[in-house]
Design a protein around this motif. Structure first.
Motif, PDB file in Angstrom:
ATOM      1  N   GLY A  46      18.413   3.528  -5.683  1.00  0.00           N
ATOM      2  CA  GLY A  46      17.123   3.601  -6.351  1.00  0.00           C
ATOM      3  C   GLY A  46      15.984   3.677  -5.371  1.00  0.00           C
ATOM      4  O   GLY A  46      16.178   3.581  -4.148  1.00  0.00           O
ATOM      5  N   GLU A  47      14.808   3.864  -5.932  1.00  0.00           N
ATOM      6  CA  GLU A  47      13.594   3.900  -5.131  1.00  0.00           C
ATOM      7  C   GLU A  47      12.485   3.238  -5.928  1.00  0.00           C
ATOM      8  O   GLU A  47      12.417   3.378  -7.156  1.00  0.00           O
ATOM      9  CB  GLU A  47      13.210   5.337  -4.789  1.00  0.00           C
ATOM     10  CG  GLU A  47      11.989   5.408  -3.874  1.00  0.00           C
ATOM     11  CD  GLU A  47      11.667   6.821  -3.446  1.00  0.00           C
ATOM     12  OE1 GLU A  47      12.269   7.286  -2.472  1.00  0.00           O
ATOM     13  OE2 GLU A  47      10.809   7.435  -4.101  1.00  0.00           O
ATOM     14  N   GLN A  48      11.639   2.511  -5.228  1.00  0.00           N
ATOM     15  CA  GLN A  48      10.505   1.865  -5.862  1.00  0.00           C
ATOM     16  C   GLN A  48       9.257   2.182  -5.054  1.00  0.00           C
ATOM     17  O   GLN A  48       9.271   2.075  -3.819  1.00  0.00           O
ATOM     18  CB  GLN A  48      10.727   0.355  -5.923  1.00  0.00           C
ATOM     19  CG  GLN A  48       9.659  -0.402  -6.643  1.00  0.00           C
ATOM     20  CD  GLN A  48      10.055  -1.832  -6.876  1.00  0.00           C
ATOM     21  OE1 GLN A  48      11.073  -2.103  -7.496  1.00  0.00           O
ATOM     22  NE2 GLN A  48       9.259  -2.762  -6.367  1.00  0.00           N
ATOM     23  N   LYS A  49       8.218   2.578  -5.744  1.00  0.00           N
ATOM     24  CA  LYS A  49       6.961   2.925  -5.076  1.00  0.00           C
ATOM     25  C   LYS A  49       5.834   2.163  -5.769  1.00  0.00           C
ATOM     26  O   LYS A  49       5.712   2.200  -6.993  1.00  0.00           O
ATOM     27  CB  LYS A  49       6.720   4.434  -5.184  1.00  0.00           C
ATOM     28  CG  LYS A  49       5.460   4.909  -4.521  1.00  0.00           C
ATOM     29  CD  LYS A  49       5.344   6.421  -4.636  1.00  0.00           C
ATOM     30  CE  LYS A  49       4.064   6.924  -4.052  1.00  0.00           C
ATOM     31  NZ  LYS A  49       3.910   8.361  -4.221  1.00  0.00           N
ATOM     32  N   GLU A  50       5.039   1.460  -4.976  1.00  0.00           N
ATOM     33  CA  GLU A  50       3.919   0.713  -5.524  1.00  0.00           C
ATOM     34  C   GLU A  50       2.614   1.349  -5.069  1.00  0.00           C
ATOM     35  O   GLU A  50       2.427   1.626  -3.883  1.00  0.00           O
ATOM     36  CB  GLU A  50       3.958  -0.754  -5.078  1.00  0.00           C
ATOM     37  CG  GLU A  50       2.886  -1.595  -5.720  1.00  0.00           C
ATOM     38  CD  GLU A  50       3.036  -3.087  -5.422  1.00  0.00           C
ATOM     39  OE1 GLU A  50       2.194  -3.855  -5.919  1.00  0.00           O
ATOM     40  OE2 GLU A  50       3.972  -3.472  -4.708  1.00  0.00           O
ATOM     41  N   THR A  51       1.747   1.593  -6.042  1.00  0.00           N
ATOM     42  CA  THR A  51       0.445   2.191  -5.746  1.00  0.00           C
ATOM     43  C   THR A  51      -0.657   1.309  -6.327  1.00  0.00           C
ATOM     44  O   THR A  51      -0.420   0.494  -7.216  1.00  0.00           O
ATOM     45  CB  THR A  51       0.317   3.614  -6.354  1.00  0.00           C
ATOM     46  OG1 THR A  51       0.384   3.524  -7.777  1.00  0.00           O
ATOM     47  CG2 THR A  51       1.396   4.534  -5.834  1.00  0.00           C
ATOM     48  N   ALA A  52      -1.860   1.497  -5.812  1.00  0.00           N
ATOM     49  CA  ALA A  52      -3.038   0.805  -6.331  1.00  0.00           C
ATOM     50  C   ALA A  52      -4.091   1.847  -6.649  1.00  0.00           C
ATOM     51  O   ALA A  52      -4.207   2.864  -5.954  1.00  0.00           O
ATOM     52  CB  ALA A  52      -3.575  -0.191  -5.312  1.00  0.00           C
ATOM     53  N   THR A  53      -4.844   1.605  -7.698  1.00  0.00           N
ATOM     54  CA  THR A  53      -5.921   2.512  -8.083  1.00  0.00           C
ATOM     55  C   THR A  53      -7.245   1.820  -7.817  1.00  0.00           C
ATOM     56  O   THR A  53      -7.489   0.710  -8.298  1.00  0.00           O
ATOM     57  CB  THR A  53      -5.801   2.893  -9.577  1.00  0.00           C
ATOM     58  OG1 THR A  53      -4.497   3.440  -9.806  1.00  0.00           O
ATOM     59  CG2 THR A  53      -6.854   3.907  -9.958  1.00  0.00           C
ATOM     60  N   SER A  54      -8.095   2.488  -7.046  1.00  0.00           N
ATOM     61  CA  SER A  54      -9.403   1.919  -6.722  1.00  0.00           C
ATOM     62  C   SER A  54     -10.344   2.047  -7.917  1.00  0.00           C
ATOM     63  O   SER A  54     -10.048   2.741  -8.890  1.00  0.00           O
ATOM     64  CB  SER A  54     -10.006   2.635  -5.501  1.00  0.00           C
ATOM     65  OG  SER A  54     -10.380   3.952  -5.862  1.00  0.00           O
ATOM     66  N   SER A  55     -11.494   1.391  -7.840  1.00  0.00           N
ATOM     67  CA  SER A  55     -12.478   1.462  -8.925  1.00  0.00           C
ATOM     68  C   SER A  55     -13.034   2.878  -9.087  1.00  0.00           C
ATOM     69  O   SER A  55     -13.533   3.232 -10.149  1.00  0.00           O
ATOM     70  CB  SER A  55     -13.611   0.462  -8.677  1.00  0.00           C
ATOM     71  OG  SER A  55     -14.229   0.729  -7.428  1.00  0.00           O
ATOM     72  N   GLN A  56     -12.915   3.711  -8.034  1.00  0.00           N
ATOM     73  CA  GLN A  56     -13.355   5.112  -8.125  1.00  0.00           C
ATOM     74  C   GLN A  56     -12.243   6.020  -8.652  1.00  0.00           C
ATOM     75  O   GLN A  56     -12.423   7.222  -8.794  1.00  0.00           O
ATOM     76  CB  GLN A  56     -13.822   5.641  -6.757  1.00  0.00           C
ATOM     77  CG  GLN A  56     -15.130   5.038  -6.253  1.00  0.00           C
ATOM     78  CD  GLN A  56     -14.914   3.672  -5.620  1.00  0.00           C
ATOM     79  OE1 GLN A  56     -13.819   3.334  -5.179  1.00  0.00           O
ATOM     80  NE2 GLN A  56     -15.977   2.868  -5.606  1.00  0.00           N
TER      81      GLN A  56
END
Length: 177
Positions: A46-56
């Motif tokens: 498997g693969e796991q990817k974590e991302t974050a979204t900025s306020s922009q």
């Protein structure tokens, strides 16, 4: 030279005549009766990817992890009446690479003790597991391959945790005992 032509002609004839049409072979239909049986895990990746979204609204990669299973001692029993039981142990190796950080590897021995029901959807080639105990094999999986001796399933999921999103792909191959 005459022998070379004869050998070449013989090779081409055998090649053309030995070809078969895959559509002539009977297909193994996906059904509860045909999938019922005892399986052991042959592979888990498997693969796991974590991302974050900025306020922009910009998306930033936080970390990527690969998941590999090993030392499988897990049996999966699927019954024709739509119930399942998975029990045993396996080792999970997770290699994580944070954005801008050093790669780390963790190993964990996982115990599986899950039972519940399953439903097959032949229209979109999926199987949905609904565990009543445990959490191994929870949710809907695409059936990637299905034969008399092998089942390969794949699940994609997306989980939001605040401004972070975790995308996960899991592939499991089962061999009928």
């Amino acid at each position: 030279m005459k022998n070379l032509k004869f050998i070449l002609l013989l090779f081409l004839s055998v090649s053309v005549l030995s070809c078969s049409d895959d559509e002539d072979a009977p297909q193994f239909l996906l059904s509860n009766a045909n999938i019922a049986g005892t399986y052991e895990i042959g592979s888990l990746t498997g693969e796991q990817k974590e991302t974050a979204t900025s306020s922009q609204g910009a998306e930033v990669d936080l970390a990527t992890s690969s998941i590999v299973g090993a030392n499988f001692q897990v049996d999966l029993i699927l019954t024709a009446d739509g119930t399942f039981d998975a029990e045993g142990l396996y080792r999970e190796i997770v290699t994580s690479t944070p954005n801008g950080g050093a790669t780390t590897q963790t190993e964990e021995l996982l115990s599986v003790d899950t039972e519940g029901t399953y439903q097959i959807n032949t229209l979109n080639n999926t199987i949905s597991f609904n565990p009543t105990t445990g959490d191994f094999l929870a949710g809907t999986f695409n059936i990637e391959a299905f034969t008399q001796t092998f089942v390969s399933i794949m699940q994609e999921s997306e989980t939001a945790e605040g401004s972070n999103t975790i995308y996960k792909t899991l592939n499991i191959g089962f061999t009928r005992e």
